[in-house]
Enzyme design. Structure first.
Site, mmCIF file in Angstrom:
data_model
loop_
_atom_site.group_PDB
_atom_site.id
_atom_site.type_symbol
_atom_site.label_atom_id
_atom_site.label_comp_id
_atom_site.label_asym_id
_atom_site.label_seq_id
_atom_site.Cartn_x
_atom_site.Cartn_y
_atom_site.Cartn_z
ATOM 1 C CD GLU A 20 -2.712 1.149 2.556
ATOM 2 O OE1 GLU A 20 -3.463 0.145 2.651
ATOM 3 O OE2 GLU A 20 -2.659 2.059 3.420
ATOM 4 N N PRO A 24 2.266 11.216 -2.132
ATOM 5 C CG PRO A 24 4.498 10.712 -2.570
ATOM 6 C CD PRO A 24 3.106 10.486 -3.092
ATOM 7 N NE ARG A 110 -17.649 5.599 8.656
ATOM 8 C CZ ARG A 110 -17.851 5.838 9.947
ATOM 9 N NH1 ARG A 110 -19.037 5.634 10.474
ATOM 10 N NH2 ARG A 110 -16.863 6.253 10.707
#
Length: 576
Positions: A20, A24, A110
């Site tokens: 993952e 930046p 969510r």
């Protein structure tokens, strides 16, 4: 290719893994992340994922990064997508943009509450839960069959019934809790692939901050890292060992087929973990029998080294961090930014800004300020440890700041609300429990700096003083919410304010203050004032005050280059 199809076709002696990354905050960081991703792709991840800021606040950079990794580097990419602040039409736009870029994998979330909000409040009533996002994609004729959809691992498994293809769990450090949870999931008949979310500990402070913000349960033996918290290299090594131990047990006792690594845009620790597991074919391995084990539990525990001796974890096989022969930027690229990265790291680092302030703390805890004096009182309470946080810091005041506490108090009483600082340090041992960092066999140095909010009138006085009495020793940056920025630093100037010298390594600069990093933080800092103002009803005294502060004050950073003069900065600023 869809992740679920790649998992079905996966055929190897070891589990698969995914990495993952986050976009930046600076252009230079973005540019330096790309070769880092290329290097990590040589470890053959099954896919990589790209995070999505709340409300799409990193939409463009997330999509740009995902497009490059998917189309240019041919890495199957999972694009995170959240419901937070997603207005009507934004979900369709994001999904359509992903499809146009050939991205077939979505992680539906969510998302966290917007900064300062205690509760998550939907903008579009159609998207109140990740379940709604999954259901929407699955029912949409344009997207239904195109996307492979993942969800986060939560007790509410209805999201799977809505059509999710895989689960990535939240980060955790409690193996027992995860193993128990996955068994319950399987007992409910849920058979889709589950990937545990794993983040090797990089620094003690980032670990504490992360677990605080996420509410992650931390086993007692991990909490006992406190005795060695000041040795960054030992913490990093321990993080590798702990991750290896966790993965070995989880893969042995559950049916998981793959692991999801949260890299924080750093590469060395993840690489070392995979090498230690012998999942990469590399000859550099950590010996399994070097783990520190308790008498019965098999858990790793750190030593309690003396306060003057080298802090280390007994019997841990420490991998060297120095670069290959013929050192240069290319050879040290995997670890040049290993040590503290955050708001005051190197803006060129892909990891710059990974730990920005501070997410989901409700503004209610700082009272209901209605005057400037109320705000001054809040900042003073923080300095005196009467409160443990401010909107600009999620941590209690550091021991290092207590060395200059009297000076910070005087500035704050003047109405210059301090939000960042450090004392001057001239060659203190890196194992020092207050200002030390990095490997223990070295010395650390610091220039003093302080950062605060003040009025335009006070800023003009500071400018004049720097011009009349600075004598070239003092640099400053100042910016306001309107986008104005003034400084006496050359356009391409870079002020290294923290550096260390260690055995067998090049000089390491961990904290650099320059225009781009300051402006990136300025945007976030004034965003905090705006969010705090929006916490109160329109026309309330609190909202009027905070909007005035947002509109009128300046963020100022002052650096004194005489690191041998402990009082130099404070004498310059405070003396009339």
């Amino acid at each position: 290719m869809k992740l679920i199809e790649k998992i079905a076709c996966y055929n190897s002696s070891h589990p698969f893994y995914t990495f993952e990354f986050f976009p930046p905050r600076t252009d230079q960081g973005f540019e330096n992340l790309l070769p880092r991703i290329v290097r990590l792709s040589n470890l053959n991840p099954l896919a990589i994922s790209v995070t999505w800021g709340a409300g799409g606040n990193t939409k463009d950079s997330s999509l740009n990064l995902a497009e490059l990794t998917q189309s240019e580097y041919h890495l199957d990419t999972i694009l995170h997508l959240t419901c937070t602040n997603m207005e009507k039409g934004m979900v369709d736009d994001a999904l359509r943009a992903a499809k146009e870029r050939g991205i077939q994998n979505i992680l539906a979330l969510r998302g966290d509450p917007p900064r300062g909000k205690e509760e998550w409040i939907p903008i579009d009533p159609r998207f109140q839960h990740a379940l709604d996002l999954v259901t929407y994609i699955r029912s949409h004729p344009e997207f239904s069959s195109y996307f492979c959809i993942g969800v986060a691992g939560h007790p509410d498994h209805l999201k799977v019934d809505a059509g999710a293809d895989f689960i990535i769990t939240q980060l955790f450090y409690d193996e027992d809790q995860f193993i128990s949870w996955i068994r319950k999931v399987r007992e409910k008949g849920i058979t889709i692939p589950i990937m545990p979310g794993i983040m090797p500990i990089q620094t003690y402070q980032s670990f504490v901050r992360l677990t605080k913000l996420t509410g992650t349960k931390v086993p007692a033996e991990v909490i006992e890292l406190n005795p060695v918290q000041h040795d960054d290299q030992v913490i990093k090594n321990y993080g590798v060992e702990l991750t290896v131990k966790m993965i070995r047990r989880i893969t042995r006792e559950t049916d998981i087929a793959g692991v999801h690594f949260c890299t924080l845009n750093l590469e060395k620790s993840v690489q070392r973990v995979l090498e230690s597991l012998q999942w990469t074919g590399s000859s550099t391995q950590l010996a399994p029998n070097k783990l520190i084990e308790g008498p019965a539990s098999g858990t790793m525990t750190p030593t309690t080294a003396s306060n003057t001796a080298t802090l280390a974890l007994a019997n841990i096989n420490i991998l060297p961090t120095q670069t290959e022969a013929g050192s240069g930027e290319l050879n040290k690229a995997d670890s040049w930014d290993d040590f503290p990265n955050g708001r005051w790291g190197d803006f060129k680092s892909p990891a710059y800004g990974a730990q920005g302030p501070w997410g989901n703390n409700g503004f209610h805890q700082w009272g209901n300020p209605q005057t400037l004096d109320d705000l001054t009182a809040m900042f003073l309470k923080y300095l005196h440890s009467e409160i443990s946080t401010t909107p600009f810091s999620s941590d209690p005041i550091f021991e290092e700041s207590k060395l200059i506490l009297t000076h910070l108090q005087k500035l704050t009483e003047r109405g210059w609300w301090t939000v960042g600082s450090q004392p001057a340090v001239d060659g203190v041992e890196s194992s020092d429990p207050v200002v030390g960092w990095g490997p223990t066999n070295g010395y650390v140095f610091q220039k003093s700096f302080v950062e605060f909010f003040c009025s335009e009138k006070d800023l003009k006085a500071i400018e004049n003083k720097v011009g009349e009495k600075g004598e070239g020793w003092v640099h400053y940056y100042a910016a306001n919410s309107k986008g104005d920025c003034i400084s006496n630093v050359p356009e391409d100037g870079r002020n290294a304010v923290t550096w260390g010298v260690f055995s067998g390594q090049e000089l390491i600069q961990t904290t650099i203050i320059e225009r781009q990093s300051f402006l990136a933080w300025k945007e976030e800092a004034f965003g905090i004032w705006a969010d705090w103002a929006s916490f109160y009803r329109p026309d309330s005294p609190e909202r009027k005050l905070l909007e005035r502060v947002h509109d009128e004050l300046w963020l100022v950073s002052v650096i004194h280059h005489d690191f041998k003069g402990v009082e130099a900065l404070w004498t310059f600023l405070i003396d009339e």
